[in-house]
Design a protein around this motif. Structure first.
Motif, PDB file in Angstrom:
ATOM      1  N   SER B  41       0.827  -1.201   0.000  1.00 59.99           N
ATOM      2  CA  SER B  41       0.000   0.000   0.000  1.00 59.99           C
ATOM      3  C   SER B  41       0.866   1.258   0.000  1.00 59.99           C
ATOM      4  CB  SER B  41      -0.919  -0.039   1.216  1.00 59.99           C
ATOM      5  OG  SER B  41      -1.280   1.235   1.611  1.00 59.99           O
ATOM      6  N   THR B  45       1.168   3.871  -3.091  1.00 63.72           N
ATOM      7  CA  THR B  45       0.866   5.290  -2.862  1.00 63.72           C
ATOM      8  C   THR B  45       2.016   6.159  -3.372  1.00 63.72           C
ATOM      9  OG1 THR B  45      -0.320   4.642  -0.865  1.00 63.72           O
ATOM     10  CG2 THR B  45       0.193   6.969  -1.086  1.00 63.72           C
ATOM     11  N   TYR B  48       2.260   6.205  -7.223  1.00 58.40           N
ATOM     12  CA  TYR B  48       1.353   7.126  -7.894  1.00 58.40           C
ATOM     13  C   TYR B  48       1.667   8.584  -7.570  1.00 58.40           C
ATOM     14  CZ  TYR B  48      -1.483   3.488  -9.866  1.00 58.40           C
ATOM     15  OH  TYR B  48      -1.909   2.434 -10.617  1.00 58.40           O
ATOM     16  N   ASP B  49       2.333   8.815  -6.449  1.00 57.38           N
ATOM     17  CA  ASP B  49       2.619  10.183  -6.051  1.00 57.38           C
ATOM     18  C   ASP B  49       3.968  10.661  -6.586  1.00 57.38           C
ATOM     19  OD1 ASP B  49       0.749  11.764  -4.559  1.00 57.38           O
ATOM     20  OD2 ASP B  49       2.490  12.360  -3.368  1.00 57.38           O
ATOM     21  N   THR B 349      -1.104  12.543  -0.636  1.00 60.67           N
ATOM     22  CA  THR B 349      -2.575  12.546  -0.644  1.00 60.67           C
ATOM     23  C   THR B 349      -3.089  11.128  -0.398  1.00 60.67           C
ATOM     24  OG1 THR B 349      -2.128  13.857  -2.610  1.00 60.67           O
ATOM     25  CG2 THR B 349      -4.433  13.642  -1.947  1.00 60.67           C
ATOM     26  N   ARG B 351      -5.379   8.078  -0.900  1.00 66.12           N
ATOM     27  CA  ARG B 351      -6.210   7.594  -2.010  1.00 66.12           C
ATOM     28  C   ARG B 351      -7.087   6.463  -1.500  1.00 66.12           C
ATOM     29  NH1 ARG B 351      -3.853   8.888  -7.116  1.00 66.12           N
ATOM     30  NH2 ARG B 351      -2.008  10.147  -6.774  1.00 66.12           N
ATOM     31  N   ILE B 353      -9.129   4.553  -2.842  1.00 65.60           N
ATOM     32  CA  ILE B 353      -9.201   3.391  -3.733  1.00 65.60           C
ATOM     33  C   ILE B 353      -8.129   2.354  -3.370  1.00 65.60           C
ATOM     34  CG2 ILE B 353      -7.728   4.483  -5.503  1.00 65.60           C
ATOM     35  CD1 ILE B 353     -10.671   2.202  -6.290  1.00 65.60           C
ATOM     36  N   LEU B 354      -7.051   2.842  -2.727  1.00 65.07           N
ATOM     37  CA  LEU B 354      -5.969   1.908  -2.377  1.00 65.07           C
ATOM     38  C   LEU B 354      -6.368   0.931  -1.273  1.00 65.07           C
ATOM     39  CD1 LEU B 354      -2.599   3.824  -2.640  1.00 65.07           C
ATOM     40  CD2 LEU B 354      -3.468   1.973  -4.047  1.00 65.07           C
TER      41      LEU B 354
END
Lengths: 230, 389
Positions: B41, B45, B48-49, B349, B351, B353-354
């Protein structure tokens, strides 16, 4: 027709004949003790009657159905529907309570019913210990849960392997009294035991030695505490 | 006293009892799932960041797009055309726009080049500029490139007279001179070509030259990846004919390269961690199955089918997967936040959805890890329970 018929059953492990031309008949409602010294073939006979093993040759009829040629899956179904098992080591699931242990047998058989499981525990005098884990029960209490589990699905035959082997005298008496009640109600009981006193409570004793039936209903004279039975 | 219980309810009762009442046994497998899910996770994160974080980081290295006049023979760009070009960039993408008007000037008859610019905007587009002293904050102040400061022996606080010479049509004869006194507010140290110039405000440049400014170049700092930058450049090209946008390839290419490598690294670490988690869960489940052979034998003796046994053990494994996944999703965010704060100096941020993704991944990993041990469970002989071992 007998409830259980073993006809000329052989069970061979390599060169060893664990069962050597064994033929036994057990009638419905009968209480039979299978006795014999270690290595006599008692456990092998129990495995075959309990549908946990198949004979090398010969026929085993349970309620008229030949179970000697059934697949592993079919044997599981017979075991689930027709046989109640009681073990020397109790074999309760350690993380389930007494009532849950009884319900496990219902779960595999049909539908779990907690009220009915409680009634079974009440019958063996353990209603007040229903929510206890096996580790919180004495040996005798655990064996009584095991008896409640064996009778919950109303099996055609109850198979008990050394049921009092790990119990003190007081609990042995309680378990044997339960067997007497079950027998009086018409339950078929097959008890495998070393103990002549336990054997003596049965209606009929079948003695095995070296894989052969050496006597039926006769006197027995082996092991500790040997005594004459009917 | 309750009556009949559904099979599903009893199934759940058994697997939750097994997980809840055998805590110590389940702890290792659960811990493995939690660690795996946390790292999964967390890294996803970060994965994507990273583009956002790296984009922000790269904005420290200066403009990634420049505007030059579409036709240099027609003179510089007007402020209006630059603003119009900038209006094609979303406000959340645009970090800053710095227009530059370069002029040849003299100090004591020695030629030099000065740039009139929006000094506030330069601070946004070129945050890497190191200024010794201070940025010009009022009219009459000048920022001097380090090389020029050495050439003219200038230091902070010095006064210097800068002269604009109006030349004739041939560009040689001086017609008029306009000297203005400036104070050196700071010295500019960039290690680059900026050190060869003087920087003054647009207003000072206008009053020095006495004409309305047009710009030779405008630097834009945009928070976007290479593809988006090209998209913006194409958009400006087609809508504002007087300017020619050019993407600073050197920056965007290295940003893309670093990004790709970082993301590949994060992905690789994630895969390795998931594989290790799977091995750990599989080992623990194998141990659990071995330890519970008697229980399996008993269940089979009571009439459990192979399928039931598999469902029960798989259910336990998946329950652990779900619990571990949920914990991991929460802890993963904390982990990502920690990494982001320490490495990129900014927060991350969350998320939502994660959370389901992490739980699903944890379920998948535990499910796969349980496959072989659970299959082995069905091989247990029910007669085992009669042997009194």
């Amino acid at each position: 027709m007998s409830l259980l018929e073993m006809k000329n059953v052989y069970k061979t492990y390599g060169d060893l004949n664990a069962l050597d031309d064994v033929s036994i008949n057990i009638e419905a409602g009968e209480w039979v003790a299978i006795m014999g010294p270690s290595g006599s073939g008692k456990s092998t006979a129990m495995n075959i009657i309990g549908c946990m093993d198949k004979p090398t040759s010969g026929q085993v009829l349970l309620d008229g159905q030949d179970i000697s040629k059934l697949s592993r899956r079919e044997l599981t179904e017979i075991r689930r529907d027709k046989i109640g098992l009681i073990f020397q080591q109790f074999h309760l699931i350690s993380y389930l309570t007494a009532v849950e242990n009884v319900m496990v047998a219902q779960y595999y058989h049909s539908l779990p019913d907690e009220a009915e499981a409680m009634e079974a525990l009440e019958r063996v005098g353990l209603a007040d210990r229903a929510k206890h884990l096996p580790s919180q029960l004495s040996g005798g209490e655990q064996q009584r849960v095991c008896v409640a589990r064996a009778l919950i699905n109303h099996p055609e035959i109850i198979l008990a392997d050394e049921p009092t082997g790990n119990l003190d005298e007081k609990n042995e008496r309680i378990v044997l009294d339960l067997f007497r009640q079950l027998h009086a109600e018409g339950t078929t009981l097959v008890v495998v035991t070393h103990d002549a006193e336990v054997g003596a409570t049965a209606q009929r004793v079948i003695t095995l030695e070296y894989g052969k039936v050496t006597s039926e209903d006769g006197d027995i004279s082996f092991g500790k505490g040997s005594s004459a039975i009917k | 006293m309750t009556g009949k219980t559904s099979k599903q309810a009893m199934y759940l009762r058994m697997i939750t009892a097994s997980v809840a009442r055998r805590k110590s046994r389940m702890l290792i497998a659960l811990l493995a799932v939690v660690v795996g899910a946390t790292i999964l996770s967390g890294l996803v994160t970060i994965y994507y960041d990273i583009p956002r974080q790296m984009g922000m980081e790269f904005r420290n290295y200066g403009a990634n797009m420049i505007l030059v006049p579409a036709d240099s023979t027609q003179g510089g760009m007007t402020r209006e055309s630059i603003d119009e070009a900038a209006s094609h960039i979303r406000s959340d993408e645009l970090v800053g726009v710095s227009p530059y008007h370069y002029e040849n000037l003299t100090i004591n008859a020695t030629p030099m080049v000065a740039a009139g610019t929006d000094l506030e905007a330069v601070r946004a587009t070129s945050p890497y500029w190191y200024v010794e002293g201070a940025w010009p904050s009022k009219p009459g102040e000048v920022l001097v490139g380090l090389q020029e400061a050495e050439t003219f022996s200038l230091k902070v606080g010095d006064k210097v007279t800068i002269t604009y010479t109006v030349t004739g049509d041939d560009g040689r004869d001086a017609i008029e001179e306009n000297p203005v006194e400036f104070t050196v507010s700071g010295l500019l140290d960039t290690g680059g070509s900026e050190e060869k110039y003087f920087f003054i405000s647009q207003e000072d440049m206008e009053s020095l030259t006495g004409k309305e400014l047009t710009y030779n170049v405008a630097e834009l700092s945009i928070q976007a990846n290479a593809e988006r930058l090209q998209e913006i450049a194409d958009d400006i090209s087609s809508s504002v004919p007087t300017v020619s946008p050019q993407v600073v390839k050197r920056l965007t290419t290295s940003e893309s390269t670093v990004l790709t490598k970082l993301q590949a690294l994060v992905l690789l670490v994630t895969i390795v961690v998931l594989a290790l988690t799977m091995i750990c869960v599989a080992t623990t489940m194998t141990a659990v199955v071995t330890e519970r052979r008697k229980e399996i034998g008993l269940r089979k003796a009571l009439g459990a089918s192979d399928r039931s046994i598999m469902m029960e053990f798989m259910g336990e494994g998946l329950l652990q997967g779900a619990i571990g996944g949920l914990f991991g999703a929460g802890l993963g965010f904390a982990f990502a936040q920690l990494v982001s704060t320490n490495v990129f100096n900014s927060s991350i941020t969350f998320r939502p959805i994660l959370v389901p993704i992490t739980v699903l991944a944890a379920l998948l990993v535990t499910g796969l890890a349980c496959t072989i041990p659970v299959r082995n469970a069905t091989n247990v002989d029910p007669a085992l329970v009669l042997k009194g071992e």
